[in-house]
Design an enzyme around this catalytic site. Structure first.
Site, PDB file in Angstrom:
ATOM      1  N   SER A   1       2.083   2.071   1.023  1.00  0.00           N
ATOM      2  CA  SER A   1       2.450   2.896  -0.134  1.00  0.00           C
ATOM      3  C   SER A   1       2.742   4.291   0.412  1.00  0.00           C
ATOM      4  CB  SER A   1       1.267   2.973  -1.095  1.00  0.00           C
ATOM      5  OG  SER A   1       1.448   4.000  -2.051  1.00  0.00           O
TER       6      SER A   1
ATOM      7  N   TYR B   1      -7.922   4.872  -3.631  1.00  0.00           N
ATOM      8  CA  TYR B   1      -6.661   4.119  -3.477  1.00  0.00           C
ATOM      9  C   TYR B   1      -5.923   4.616  -2.222  1.00  0.00           C
ATOM     10  CZ  TYR B   1      -2.078   2.082  -4.264  1.00  0.00           C
ATOM     11  OH  TYR B   1      -0.899   1.390  -4.092  1.00  0.00           O
TER      12      TYR B   1
HETATM   13  P1  NAP Z   1       1.259  -5.699 -10.012  1.00  0.00           P
HETATM   14  O1  NAP Z   1       2.482  -6.036 -10.785  1.00  0.00           O
HETATM   15  O2  NAP Z   1       0.021  -5.337 -10.761  1.00  0.00           O
HETATM   16  O3  NAP Z   1       0.955  -6.916  -9.004  1.00  0.00           O
HETATM   17  C1  NAP Z   1      -0.229  -6.971  -8.259  1.00  0.00           C
HETATM   18  C2  NAP Z   1      -0.404  -8.376  -7.695  1.00  0.00           C
HETATM   19  O4  NAP Z   1      -1.586  -8.416  -6.903  1.00  0.00           O
HETATM   20  C3  NAP Z   1      -0.564  -9.422  -8.787  1.00  0.00           C
HETATM   21  O5  NAP Z   1       0.214 -10.559  -8.472  1.00  0.00           O
HETATM   22  C4  NAP Z   1      -2.040  -9.769  -8.753  1.00  0.00           C
HETATM   23  O6  NAP Z   1      -2.223 -11.139  -9.111  1.00  0.00           O
HETATM   24  C5  NAP Z   1      -2.338  -9.569  -7.261  1.00  0.00           C
HETATM   25  N1  NAP Z   1      -3.769  -9.401  -6.992  1.00  0.00           N
HETATM   26  C6  NAP Z   1      -4.585  -8.391  -7.397  1.00  0.00           C
HETATM   27  N2  NAP Z   1      -5.846  -8.644  -6.977  1.00  0.00           N
HETATM   28  C7  NAP Z   1      -5.814  -9.823  -6.287  1.00  0.00           C
HETATM   29  C8  NAP Z   1      -6.787 -10.618  -5.630  1.00  0.00           C
HETATM   30  N3  NAP Z   1      -8.079 -10.267  -5.590  1.00  0.00           N
HETATM   31  N4  NAP Z   1      -6.392 -11.763  -5.026  1.00  0.00           N
HETATM   32  C9  NAP Z   1      -5.101 -12.148  -5.048  1.00  0.00           C
HETATM   33  N5  NAP Z   1      -4.120 -11.449  -5.680  1.00  0.00           N
HETATM   34  C10 NAP Z   1      -4.490 -10.306  -6.289  1.00  0.00           C
HETATM   35  O7  NAP Z   1       1.546  -4.465  -9.042  1.00  0.00           O
HETATM   36  P2  NAP Z   1       2.642  -4.239  -7.881  1.00  0.00           P
HETATM   37  O8  NAP Z   1       3.194  -2.881  -8.095  1.00  0.00           O
HETATM   38  O9  NAP Z   1       3.558  -5.380  -7.781  1.00  0.00           O
HETATM   39  O10 NAP Z   1       1.669  -4.162  -6.621  1.00  0.00           O
HETATM   40  C11 NAP Z   1       1.846  -4.935  -5.459  1.00  0.00           C
HETATM   41  C12 NAP Z   1       1.439  -4.119  -4.235  1.00  0.00           C
HETATM   42  O11 NAP Z   1       2.305  -2.983  -4.126  1.00  0.00           O
HETATM   43  C13 NAP Z   1       0.029  -3.553  -4.265  1.00  0.00           C
HETATM   44  O12 NAP Z   1      -0.554  -3.684  -2.975  1.00  0.00           O
HETATM   45  C14 NAP Z   1       0.230  -2.070  -4.585  1.00  0.00           C
HETATM   46  O13 NAP Z   1      -0.822  -1.274  -4.086  1.00  0.00           O
HETATM   47  C15 NAP Z   1       1.532  -1.819  -3.866  1.00  0.00           C
HETATM   48  N6  NAP Z   1       2.304  -0.638  -4.305  1.00  0.00           N
HETATM   49  C16 NAP Z   1       2.697  -0.525  -5.597  1.00  0.00           C
HETATM   50  C17 NAP Z   1       3.420   0.607  -5.994  1.00  0.00           C
HETATM   51  C18 NAP Z   1       3.858   0.805  -7.415  1.00  0.00           C
HETATM   52  O14 NAP Z   1       4.214   1.958  -7.786  1.00  0.00           O
HETATM   53  N7  NAP Z   1       3.913  -0.228  -8.242  1.00  0.00           N
HETATM   54  C19 NAP Z   1       3.727   1.593  -5.050  1.00  0.00           C
HETATM   55  C20 NAP Z   1       3.307   1.429  -3.731  1.00  0.00           C
HETATM   56  C21 NAP Z   1       2.600   0.300  -3.371  1.00  0.00           C
HETATM   57  P3  NAP Z   1      -3.444 -11.740  -9.960  1.00  0.00           P
HETATM   58  O15 NAP Z   1      -3.891 -10.688 -10.918  1.00  0.00           O
HETATM   59  O16 NAP Z   1      -2.819 -12.932 -10.626  1.00  0.00           O
HETATM   60  O17 NAP Z   1      -4.452 -12.111  -8.931  1.00  0.00           O
END
Ligand code: NAP
Length: 256
Positions: free
Chosen positions: A144, A157
């Protein structure tokens, strides 16, 4: 002669960036292996991915914080992939709350550390020995902009994403001399359920994060993962930092 099918394992494939990455690799004909806790979402996605062109879709419930779940997921993956895993996208992760340390919620801190750091390590450790043995593999970690800079309310975070960056760089050193590639993707603001999870289903608060801004889309990040994975085998993309034009830093956002 039939050509072997490439495969990618995606953690956190039930939503957002993971889901869109699965979509893009399916469109390119890869075998996609999907893991997340919400298996019903993965099963629904699986049907779409098959229609989009995935050569195979494998679905298994996965909680990256749970040893047994990771063991089951890993065993099922190796079986379904017949010993060939080309890429592991360690994407599962979350932020919880935006409290200053003085008011922090310890259970939220623990969940972020368990998922983003220990969970990523647990899955990596589960896959690496066979990747090394099979002389094939690519670990693509989800960092990130929080891997580079910090902001008020983001202590834990940001600490988890700084840790992911440190782990990625360490793996690069440890795996030198093997063909296994190690990469990091560092996005700024991406519109997904990320903020909804962070604000514990407060949809109004989550919506405000993206108000008046053009954020990145999950598809934008999927394209970065694809670019990283699709380079020739001698090329290692170390890190991609990708931001919306409207965001110059976590706190420096142009809102219209
Ligand atoms: P999201 O739509 O909330 O997706 C998060 C995913 O992680 C979901 O599929 C969730 O699935 C899974 N997850 C959470 N806890 C888990 C666990 N214990 N075991 C297995 N799966 C788990 O958010 P996103 O933005 O796509 O996030 C994905 C990644 O991108 C994260 O690492 C986040 O930190 C990173 N990121 C996001 C942003 C942003 O602005 N959105 C920016 C930089 C980095 P379940 O709930 O079904 O388990």
């Amino acid at each position: 002669m039939s050509q072997a099918v490439s495969s990618i394992v995606i953690t956190g494939a039930s939503a957002g960036i993971g889901e869109q990455t699965a979509m893009l690799f399916a469109e390119r004909g890869w075998h996609v292996v999907l893991g997340a806790r919400r298996k019903e979402k993965l099963e629904a996605l699986s049907k779409v991915l098959s229609q989009k062109g995935a050569s195979q879709v494998t679905v298994e419930s996965l909680d990256v914080t749970d040893d047994k779940s990771v063991d089951r997921f890993t065993a099922r993956t190796w079986e379904a992939c017949h010993g060939r895993v080309d890429a592991l996208f360690n994407n599962a992760g979350l932020a919880l709350g935006i409290d200053h340390v003085a008011k922090g919620v310890i259970s939220d801190w623990q969940a972020m550390l368990d998922t983003n750091v220990t969970g990523l390590l647990r899955v990596t450790k589960a896959f690496l020995p066979k990747m090394i043995e099979s002389h094939r593999g690519h670990i693509i970690n989800m960092g990130s902009i929080a891997s580079h800079v910090v902001y008020e309310g983001g202590s834990v975070y940001c600490a988890t994403k700084h840790a992911v960056r440190a782990i990625t760089k360490t793996l690069r050193l440890e795996l030198n001399g093997t063909p296994i590639r190690v990469s990091l993707i560092d996005p700024g603001m991406v519109e997904t359920d990320f903020s909804l999870v962070r604000f514990k289903d407060d949809s109004e608060r989550a919506k405000n994060v993206y108000k008046g801004v053009t954020p990145l889309t999950a598809r934008d990040i999927a394209e970065c993962v694809w670019f990283t994975a699709a380079r020739p085998p001698h090329v290692n993309i170390e890190e991609i930092v990708v931001m919306p034009v409207d965001q110059a830093a976590p706190h420096k956002i142009n809102r219209r």
